[in-house]
Design an enzyme around this catalytic site. Structure first.
Site, mmCIF file in Angstrom:
data_model
loop_
_atom_site.group_PDB
_atom_site.id
_atom_site.type_symbol
_atom_site.label_atom_id
_atom_site.label_comp_id
_atom_site.label_asym_id
_atom_site.label_seq_id
_atom_site.Cartn_x
_atom_site.Cartn_y
_atom_site.Cartn_z
ATOM 1 N N LYS A 220 0.844 -1.201 0.000
ATOM 2 C CA LYS A 220 0.000 0.000 0.000
ATOM 3 C C LYS A 220 0.878 1.250 0.000
ATOM 4 O O LYS A 220 0.613 2.212 -0.726
ATOM 5 C CB LYS A 220 -0.921 -0.005 1.229
ATOM 6 C CG LYS A 220 -2.085 -0.983 1.093
ATOM 7 C CD LYS A 220 -2.815 -1.220 2.406
ATOM 8 C CE LYS A 220 -3.834 -2.348 2.230
ATOM 9 N NZ LYS A 220 -4.416 -2.823 3.489
ATOM 10 N N GLN B 288 -4.842 -1.756 9.716
ATOM 11 C CA GLN B 288 -4.663 -3.059 9.068
ATOM 12 C C GLN B 288 -5.237 -4.168 9.956
ATOM 13 O O GLN B 288 -4.869 -4.288 11.114
ATOM 14 C CB GLN B 288 -3.160 -3.288 8.797
ATOM 15 C CG GLN B 288 -2.857 -4.548 8.028
ATOM 16 C CD GLN B 288 -3.445 -4.547 6.608
ATOM 17 O OE1 GLN B 288 -3.355 -3.554 5.882
ATOM 18 N NE2 GLN B 288 -4.065 -5.651 6.223
ATOM 19 N N ASP C 49 -11.278 2.867 4.360
ATOM 20 C CA ASP C 49 -11.759 1.518 4.029
ATOM 21 C C ASP C 49 -13.270 1.453 3.870
ATOM 22 O O ASP C 49 -13.801 0.432 3.426
ATOM 23 C CB ASP C 49 -11.345 0.540 5.144
ATOM 24 C CG ASP C 49 -10.016 -0.142 4.837
ATOM 25 O OD1 ASP C 49 -9.707 -0.297 3.645
ATOM 26 O OD2 ASP C 49 -9.312 -0.525 5.786
#
Ligand code: NAP
Length: 282
Positions: free
Chosen positions: A50, A94, A117
């Protein structure tokens, strides 16, 4: 007849190039902060990837890496500070987190305006109500973009999704419903799975079991979207779908790798840019 292979990698690169072009024009660059807890190997690889993609398009990224024993309260405080920090546009925690940390509480603490997200209940709720959220989960968003890019009709079609996770199945069902599909969601307790999938115009598999779906599960000329990322017995990356077996029966299919996966990353970058724009009234 053979299927058209949906080239997720090329389309994702196209989107990423557009993001790069847009970011390049901005004086102050968007910034993503990634929180990583513990030393899970896969998580570290995902986070590195990422970061690398952010760098490529000019998005600033910072990884805050904490020991797996970090206290939940400390993590909550850090997220609250990031929520207040005007230089931070997007926050990603994460997953998975260690078991002593309540993941739902962590997600709820991220400001919906910085929820890259799209997992915050505010954003999921807006999606459920067919209103405009600040962000939508990356994988579902990427799948919708791919279907649109290949002019695959969604309106009125029967879409069967296998998998009901909060990151793929559920938000995807809402997104497709909002796009006028008739959606059926299946899971591990579904009875007569095969009879249901055989009626799908578009079959989306997000199970996590290599080659569970073969040609007996699909309707002639169906569109197959394979979200699964698994390792086969030779340790090779493979999807939930037995690609070679279904290839002659379906109309469109995403490969694994180079299908849905690259779109997920592209949508993460897109969401970061979009949150930046919303926060700056652009
Ligand atoms: P997950 O949370 O484990 O969910 C899996 C879903 O599959 C669950 O809803 C489960 O049902 C259902 N399921 C399991 N076995 C089944 C069976 N035999 N028949 C029918 N349904 C079954 O997984 P996830 O996070 O959604 O991820 C799913 C897969 O997609 C994984 O391989 C993951 O690596 C991959 N993935 C890929 C991307 C990408 O960018 N390509 C992104 C995210 C995830 P229950 O709910 O009843 O347990």
């Amino acid at each position: 007849m053979t299927a058209t292979i949906i080239d997720g990698l090329s389309y994702a690169n196209k989107i990423i190039n557009n993001i790069k072009y847009e970011v390049n024009k901005l004086k102050v660059k968007p910034k993503l902060v990634v929180i990583l807890v513990g030393n899970d190997n896969a998580s570290q690889i995902y986070v590195k990837n990422k970061q690398k993609r952010c760098l490529e398009v000019g998005i600033e990224s910072e990884v805050l890496h904490f020991d797996e024993k970090i206290k939940q309260d400390k993590l909550l405080d850090i997220i609250k500070q990031l929520n207040e920090d005007i230089r931070v546009n997007a926050i990603l925690v994460q997953m998975p987190l260690p078991s002593h940390i309540n993941s739902n509480l962590i997600i709820e603490t991220i400001s919906p305006l910085k929820d890259v997200d799209g997992f915050h209940p505010y954003n999921v709720g807006k999606l459920a109500l067919n209103m405009t959220p600040y962000s939508v989960a990356c994988t579902p968003c990427g799948i919708l973009k791919l279907l649109n890019a290949y002019n695959i009709e969604i309106k009125g079609k029967h879409v069967v999704i296998i998998g009901r996770s909060n990151i793929v199945g559920r938000p995807l069902a809402l997104l497709l419903l909002n796009n006028d599909a008739t959606v059926t969601v299946c899971h591990s307790k579904t009875e007569n799975l095969k009879q249901i999938t055989q009626t799908a115009d578009i079959l989306i598999s997000a199970i996590g079991k290599a080659h569970l779906i073969n040609s007996t599960f699909i309707k002639e000329n169906a569109v197959i979207i394979d979200v699964g990322i698994n390792r086969d017995k030779n340790n090779k990356l493979t999807g939930d779908v037995d690609f070679n077996d279904v290839f002659e029966k379906c109309n469109f299919i995403t490969p694994v790798p180079k299908g849905v996966g690259p779109m997920t990353i592209a949508m993460l970058l897109q969401n970061t840019l979009d949150l930046y724009k919303t926060q700056n009234n652009i």
